[in-house]
Write an enzyme that holds these catalytic residues in place. Sequence first.
Site, PDB file in Angstrom:
ATOM      1  N   SER A 130     -17.568  46.416  67.873  1.00  0.00           N
ATOM      2  CA  SER A 130     -17.464  47.661  67.127  1.00  0.00           C
ATOM      3  C   SER A 130     -18.232  48.784  67.809  1.00  0.00           C
ATOM      4  CB  SER A 130     -18.005  47.456  65.709  1.00  0.00           C
ATOM      5  OG  SER A 130     -18.112  48.686  65.022  1.00  0.00           O
ATOM      6  N   HIS A 286      -8.471  47.380  56.476  1.00  0.00           N
ATOM      7  CA  HIS A 286      -9.926  47.379  56.668  1.00  0.00           C
ATOM      8  C   HIS A 286     -10.594  46.391  55.701  1.00  0.00           C
ATOM      9  CE1 HIS A 286     -12.725  49.892  59.137  1.00  0.00           C
ATOM     10  NE2 HIS A 286     -13.629  49.338  58.359  1.00  0.00           N
ATOM     11  N   ASP A 317      -5.069  41.505  60.293  1.00  0.00           N
ATOM     12  CA  ASP A 317      -6.339  41.139  59.687  1.00  0.00           C
ATOM     13  C   ASP A 317      -6.313  41.531  58.216  1.00  0.00           C
ATOM     14  OD1 ASP A 317      -7.351  43.762  59.147  1.00  0.00           O
ATOM     15  OD2 ASP A 317      -8.466  43.834  61.014  1.00  0.00           O
ATOM     16  N   ARG A 341     -14.921  39.000  58.039  1.00  0.00           N
ATOM     17  CA  ARG A 341     -16.068  38.599  57.218  1.00  0.00           C
ATOM     18  C   ARG A 341     -16.528  37.148  57.421  1.00  0.00           C
ATOM     19  NH1 ARG A 341     -13.351  42.090  53.263  1.00  0.00           N
ATOM     20  NH2 ARG A 341     -14.710  43.812  52.595  1.00  0.00           N
TER      21      ARG A 341
END
Length: 391
Positions: A130, A286, A317, A341
């Site tokens: 990220s 997201h 995702d 996650r």
Amino acid sequence: MATTQPWADYQYDIYLNGLMGAVPRLPTDLTRLEALVERRLGPGPVGYVAGSAGDGSTARANRTALERWRIVPRILRDVHERDLSVEVLGRRLPTPLALGPVGILTILHPGAEPAAARAAAARGVPYTLSSASSTPMEEVAEAMGDGERWFQLYWSKDREVTRSFLARAEAAGYSALFVTLDTPMLAWRPRDLDQAYLPFLRGIGTANYFSDPAFLAGLDRPVAEDREAAVRHFLGLFSDPGRTWPDLAFLRENWDGPIVLKGVLHPDDARLAADAGMDGVVVSNHGGRQVAGSVAAADALPGVVAAAGDRLEVFFDSGVRTGDDVVKALALGARAVLLGRPYAYGLALDGQAGVEHVIRCLLAEFDLTLALSGHARPGSLSAADLVRETI
């Protein structure tokens, strides 16, 4: 080529260790990890990773949508040897799994991004760093060695900062660019708001910015001398809600490798991405963190795949927790799946070893589900292998 040691063998490793009285340090049911993290960490860090936009309806919809699709197993097919490898962005990967971008990992574990990246490299899984990492991109690349790595961009208002990020990522060996376009501003996230917890305000998740020459050129004093001013400068340029499709030309001019747009849910946006010369899209909301009440990612996937045709590679995702989720996403047309996650929870609970455990569990379950459904390779899956339950 078939795998020399199927991922499914991880279950036998666990059973054999059990003969010596050892059980896994973490659950093998990855859906249980979040509850453990809730008990181990403070409400601020947990809420930031586990929380969602609004009342969480989008995150719940992601799981419901995947669960509604049911696999139809086939029998008497030779699945003795499986080849899980897939062609992704011009490279052959051992499995259709990558670790997706999750920022600010230092709030979960001191090993942060390097620990997750080492785990990915150790298991042959690409790692997506990220922009909002708590470790500079060069240090993460060094931790990975020759491991496959991708870079996720939050598109800054400052063109020179963006240009610098792209040059640094390319120099550090990141082979593909994933541009997150669903976060031009932060959504209303009650779990974060109730704790008044935003790590960026504390200078966490800003490592790539605070180490960037173009960013530092915009400061009157070094970060160490006025951290508050550096944070304000970061907040002022972090993202730009004014971006439009023609702006993608800037990225193409400054990045030589594949470009994948992350956050695509509408078929027309997939068509526009292809028209703009992009290489792929990620069907993603997201993880439910941006638009409350959004369409579930799995519900959007078939339409985007149809619109993409053979012009784009489609990734998926949002909501992936199990090996059968991966089977379903591939059957619906995704080329590969980004995991979010669960690996962050594994990191929080047991550092690099926790991330490796998550990767091995997910791929073992995927390998087994694929074989038990009558498939020896991901490419043989199609929508005909699923049925959808009606509500």
